[in-house]
Design an enzyme around this catalytic site. Sequence first.
Site, mmCIF file in Angstrom:
data_model
loop_
_atom_site.group_PDB
_atom_site.id
_atom_site.type_symbol
_atom_site.label_atom_id
_atom_site.label_comp_id
_atom_site.label_asym_id
_atom_site.label_seq_id
_atom_site.Cartn_x
_atom_site.Cartn_y
_atom_site.Cartn_z
ATOM 1 N N GLN A 136 6.636 -53.663 -2.166
ATOM 2 C CA GLN A 136 5.891 -52.797 -1.773
ATOM 3 C C GLN A 136 4.360 -53.831 -2.880
ATOM 4 O OE1 GLN A 136 5.185 -50.711 -0.318
ATOM 5 N NE2 GLN A 136 7.473 -50.487 0.827
ATOM 6 N N ASP A 156 11.953 -58.398 -5.472
ATOM 7 C CA ASP A 156 11.198 -58.304 -4.461
ATOM 8 C C ASP A 156 10.510 -57.276 -4.478
ATOM 9 O OD1 ASP A 156 10.927 -56.018 -1.964
ATOM 10 O OD2 ASP A 156 12.724 -54.741 -2.340
ATOM 11 N N LYS A 159 3.846 -55.737 6.125
ATOM 12 C CA LYS A 159 2.811 -54.165 4.927
ATOM 13 C C LYS A 159 2.006 -54.803 4.135
ATOM 14 C CE LYS A 159 8.559 -52.922 3.430
ATOM 15 N NZ LYS A 159 8.099 -51.481 3.769
ATOM 16 N N CYS A 196 16.006 -45.550 2.909
ATOM 17 C CA CYS A 196 16.413 -46.980 2.253
ATOM 18 C C CYS A 196 16.583 -46.613 0.990
ATOM 19 C CB CYS A 196 16.442 -47.899 3.179
ATOM 20 S SG CYS A 196 15.918 -47.821 5.357
ATOM 21 N N HIS A 240 15.776 -50.469 -2.702
ATOM 22 C CA HIS A 240 15.655 -50.176 -1.340
ATOM 23 C C HIS A 240 17.387 -51.160 -1.058
ATOM 24 C CE1 HIS A 240 15.111 -51.257 3.087
ATOM 25 N NE2 HIS A 240 14.131 -50.232 2.823
#
Length: 412
Positions: free
Chosen positions: A209, A206, A232, A370, A129
């Site tokens: 998600q 990261d 999220k 992104c 991303h």
Amino acid sequence: MHQIASGTVDWSAIRDDFPILCERAHGHPLIYFDNAATSQKPRAVIDALRRYYEHENANVHRGLHELSSRATEAYEKSRRRVAEYIGAANAEEIVFTRGTTESINLVAQAWGGKFIREVDVILLTVMEHHSNLVPWQLLAERTGARLRFVPVLDNGTLDLEQLPSLLTPEVKLFAFTHISNSLGTINPVADLCAKAHAVGALTLVDAAQSVGHMPIDVRELGCDFLVFSGHKMCGPTGIGGLYTRAEILDSMPPWHGGGEMIVSVTLEKSAFKKAPHRFEAGTPSIGDAIGLAAAIDYIEQIGRPAIFEHDSQLGRYAGTRLAELPGTRIFGPIEERGALVGFVMDAAHPHDLTTFADQYGLALRGGHHCNQPLMRRFGISGTTRASFYFYNTIEEIDRMIEILRAAVRFFS
């Protein structure tokens, strides 16, 4: 909550906890498949925010009155809750930020500014991303360090055969996503962290998600930094976290300067608090941190293993059904994927397709997500993305297929 006698989850009852799922869009029942962008919020989180502002609203740490004490306790209890949720050794390893993007920028500025030099290499992947790409580009421009990238194969997985030639002793940081927000690829985090440590590199994961969809234990993964966003995972916007191993966090200088992060200030110089407060200048997002803790409580009552199984099933089912549509190309792994599917259709551009779907109450997302370098890797400008969470259903996916069939007829 929401557990039935057999021990399985009553997913239909869970939907009742989310007021927005009763909304209609353009006269149709809302089908919300844009969870990779942001998730919806249950009443438990909304109520926690309301309760704070009605009964505890005050600034934290600095006040000696009752409301400030309540607010401070609730805020620091939220920090402890985040630490427990991701398996951190203690709450002092958690810095509250606005989310994944700010967390990565904090690491790039504070840690990277101190430890990255011209001779160093930062290793990333082609599926990152922009929030896990642009900060490192800026750091490389400032320091003269070099960037390397792990390629992505046609099936949407990392080309790990290239890793030995890329992950060399010059690499000081290997930063990569846990689950790709465009492909749904689930990367082998623990293995990648072990390989990075073998050459002396630190790792940043990261988890934007993944943190709300599957169990995560930072000590089992072996990562040095882990970043995520609360919005999220059923939490409020504007709140997220940075996990950093204590000895690394203690070695990092402040990033922002201001109130709250100091021990003493003279006109000439300042002395700073220990981590994590050294990195939380000014008034923090107190209510949002409390809302994040409420979101964690809600998720844990359901159980992340059950959520992961449910969401993965939706992702696989959607991939299977989308493959039935003529002129459709699906990206990412077929079997082992997260709770999203990216695809393109010959019939229409992703923006036109999502606009058409919206007229039937179906919220998809179209564009590059992104992920512009990743889109160029596959020779496309963007995809349509359907992303799921535990309040979504198989029946909603079937309805999506009906709407997309209608789109094929319309645009053809």
